[in-house]
Design an enzyme around this catalytic site. Structure first.
Site, short mmCIF file in Angstrom:
data_model
loop_
_atom_site.label_atom_id
_atom_site.label_comp_id
_atom_site.label_asym_id
_atom_site.label_seq_id
_atom_site.Cartn_x
_atom_site.Cartn_y
_atom_site.Cartn_z
N HIS A 20 0.83 -1.21 0.00
CA HIS A 20 0.00 0.00 0.00
C HIS A 20 0.86 1.27 0.00
CE1 HIS A 20 -3.04 2.92 1.07
NE2 HIS A 20 -2.34 3.26 2.12
N GLU A 66 -2.66 -5.37 -3.73
CA GLU A 66 -3.46 -4.99 -2.56
C GLU A 66 -4.80 -5.72 -2.55
OE1 GLU A 66 -3.24 -0.72 -0.55
OE2 GLU A 66 -3.68 -0.65 -2.67
N ASN A 115 26.01 -21.59 -7.21
CA ASN A 115 26.90 -22.73 -7.47
C ASN A 115 26.68 -23.84 -6.45
OD1 ASN A 115 29.58 -23.64 -8.95
ND2 ASN A 115 29.90 -23.99 -6.79
#
Length: 692
Positions: free
Chosen positions: A46, A68, A427
């Site tokens: 918001h 929202e 990795n």
């Protein structure tokens, strides 16, 4: 309004909110029923929406608005989280980060988010699961109307009855704002301003405080007393910009009596849309209940002295901190020189003044140093999300365990270390942690673990990335290295395991069987090594077949000022960082033992190596005779220790760390130099390099 001056603030705060959304989505994924986490995510989304709309970044505002809507359903128990919703929210967050990064690089922050918006809207309507829309869409009655929301207490009931008895009109009014409204609180304030001018609000659902903070869906409701007729009241409210609907129910004494009876039948009912119980009646009624504009709230806070914490911080350009550090470094050199002169002149008033200046500058030094230091958590906190995504794409299960995130490092190093750590983590997940079936076959848990650690050692910070995977396959690495002409076959046979592991950092080296988004393109660990070395650091790797692999990154703090012990080796002076010293002592020559031709000492029930700085740095003896005793300095690196033999311990001192420049950047076990008070130059020892 000129918005450019607020752009840097918008960028910084946007990055903070996006990080918060990422972290809390990960937490919510582990606890999908925790509505408290949803509330935190909703508030971040918001706030980001409001900032984006204010700055004119419409695509950002549009996407956060749709997020929202989804989160609002979840926090009001109208929707349950599931993998599809999590994926949509994560994709939305990624898109927001991409747009913010575009703004950082000077772009407009525009992006095609139509597909993501479509997915989010399908969640709100229930179409993505072919569910009836009513099961997912918010019901206006639950947001403001309905019997449960119309509950009032005895005081509010008596006010309504008294108002109707004296000729006033009493209404239950439900106001809905448009779905595409960006600033709902502002529209609600305009409506409440009209209420205040023409009557009195008896109760608001949700509460006034929640409405001010936009903690409501599209609809809010009030019990209202006024002299205006119903039609005029609805028209007046409907004329407010972006108000979508106005519904009002008038009360007379009979209907109020029915309302009271309904309340008595359901005493436990609570407002459906309110996130928390309504405030006490005295706070809900009267003029104080009306919302005040933000400026008034700030003014009241200023009068009471309770300003928000955010107002007590400022953002400072890193270049200014660099300049401050350099100026203080020069002042410190002068301070040391003044202390030396005061000791020679021996005037009491001069000595007292210099001592006072030393105390003040010491306090100032601590502040200056802390200004530049930030916890590595600012880098680490973005990795849990990355590990989750990489593991999911590889169909692996991986837990990331982070320790030492509060370890502090210079800001410039923190900014640069992120990408190398990303390579190392990817990795470990791709090459280190085995697929689930392979782990089960090897008698391991199906979920692999990757540890990310940070800790101080001397004037360095160590960052370790360790996994419990398959380890490094020596033969596969050698075959790849021979194939790419990195080593010859005859060399490969004689290489130790550590030398084989070091081949991983060769340019273009990759053992991946196929090219993917994760690895196999020959770009990775060589880039890591180059980047870390450019920061004055070192990266090493250890591995045990079938047990796992550990990458260790050693980084300098890069502080301009450190506390050090000055020592003398024959006629030369050196500085040893105090943070790496365990203790100092004097030992007799006969206490030194020789094991396999190397000198060792008995130290607190352990045997530690004795390192001769005279031999390492080939310091001329100048015919000085050997003494029966020698001074030693015990140093440490993690759990390893060693003793340095020196000619004299001069004393502790605050020193300014100076770089030796690119021509002397590879001097063994030297991290820099300092200028002493008498103008001499002393080299600063890198004690970590002296311990093997």
């Amino acid at each position: 309004m000129e918005l450019n001056q607020y752009l840097s603030m918008f960028i910084d705060e946007s990055k903070d909110h996006l990080q918060a959304i990422n972290e809390n989505l990960l937490a919510l994924e582990q606890s999908p029923e925790d509505i408290g986490i949803v509330q935190v995510i909703f508030r971040s989304a918001h706030t980001l929406k409001g900032m984006s709309a204010t700055m004119g970044f419409e695509d950002l505002a549009k996407l956060t608005h749709e997020m929202e809507n989804v989160l609002d359903l979840v926090r009001n128990d109208k929707l349950s989280m599931n993998p599809f919703i999590f994926d949509c929210l994560f994709k939305s967050t990624d898109a927001l980060e991409t747009m913010v990064n575009d703004i950082i690089e000077g772009g407009t922050g525009q992006a095609d988010v139509s597909d993501i918006v479509k997915s989010l809207k399908s969640i709100v309507t229930g179409d993505y699961e072919k569910q009836p829309a009513a099961s997912a869409a918010p019901a206006p009655a639950a947001a403001g109307g309905g019997s449960s929301a119309m509950q009032i207490d005895e005081f509010q009931y008596s006010v309504l009855v008294q108002s109707v008895s004296t000729g006033h009109n009493a209404y239950f009014i439900e106001v809905g704002v448009r779905e595409d409204c960006v600033l709902k609180a502002a529209r609600a304030y305009m409506v409440f301003d009209l209420f205040e001018q023409n009557g009195e609000v008896i109760k608001s659902v949700p509460s006034i405080q929640d409405i001010e903070q936009e903690k409501f869906d599209r609809v809010f409701s009030v019990f209202y007393v006024t002299r205006l007729p119903q039609a005029e009241l609805e028209t007046m409210i409907g004329n407010v910009s972006e108000i979508d609907s106005v519904k009002s129910i008038p009360f007379d004494l009979e209907s109020l009596k029915e309302l009271k009876e309904q309340k008595q039948e359901k005493p436990a009912a609570a407002p459906a849309a309110s996130e928390k119980p309504a405030a006490p009646a005295a706070a809900q009624s009267g003029p104080e209940a009306h919302p005040a504009p933000p400026a008034q709230t700030q003014a009241q806070a200023a009068k009471t002295g309770h300003l928000p914490v955010a107002n007590r911080t400022i953002r400072v350009d890193i270049d200014r901190l660099d300049l401050l550090m350099n100026l203080f470094s020069e002042m410190l050199i002068d301070r040391v020189r003044l202390e030396q002169l005061a000791s020679e002149i021996r005037r009491q008033d001069l000595t007292e003044t210099v001592e006072h200046m030393a105390r003040v500058s010491s306090d100032l030094q601590n502040i200056v140093l802390k200004l530049r230091m930030v916890p590595v958590d600012t880098v680490f906190n973005r990795f849990p999300r990355m590990v989750r995504d990489v593991a999911k794409s590889l169909n692996k299960k991986v837990d990331l365990v982070i320790t030492g995130a509060d370890t502090e490092l210079d800001r410039t190093v923190v900014d640069e270390i992120g990408d190398p750590l990303v390579h190392l983590l990817r990795n470990s997940i791709d090459h280190g942690v085995e697929p689930i079936d392979d782990r089960l076959a090897a008698g391991k848990a199906e979920t692999g673990t990757v540890w990310l650690r940070a800790f101080h050692s001397g004037n360095h910070v160590f960052i370790e990335i360790e996994d419990d995977g398959r380890g490094i396959n020596r033969q596969k690495v050698l075959q790849t290295a021979i194939k790419k002409n990195i080593v010859r076959e005859d060399q490969a046979e004689r290489m130790t395991d550590d030398e084989v592991a070091a081949l991983l950092f060769a340019s273009g080296f990759s053992t991946a069987d196929k090219i993917s988004d994760i690895s196999g393109r020959g770009v990775g660990l060589d880039v890591v090594k180059t980047k870390i070395e450019s920061l004055g650091g070192v990266v090493t790797v250890e591995s045990k077949p079938g047990k796992g692999t550990k990458f260790s990154v050693q980084l300098p703090l890069t502080l301009s000022i450190i506390s050090a012990m000055l020592i003398r080796v024959n006629d030369e002076k050196y500085a040893i960082p105090l943070s790496s010293i365990v203790e100092t002592a004097a030992i007799r020559k006969e206490a030194i033992r020789n094991l396999q031709g190397a000198p060792f000492l008995d130290y607190r029930n352990a045997v530690i190596p004795l390192v001769s700085l005279e031999q390492i740095y080939q310091v001329p003896n100048n015919g000085q005779r050997s003494q029966d005793e020698t001074e030693i300095v015990i140093i440490k690196k993690g759990d390893k220790m060693a003793a340095l033999s020196v000619s004299e311990l001069i004393g502790q001192q605050e020193i300014v760390l100076k770089n030796l420049g690119k021509y002397l950047s590879n001097v063994f076990a030297i991290s820099g130099a300092t200028i002493l008070g008498d103008g001499q130059v002393a080299l600063i020892l890198d004690t970590n390099a002296l311990i093997k």
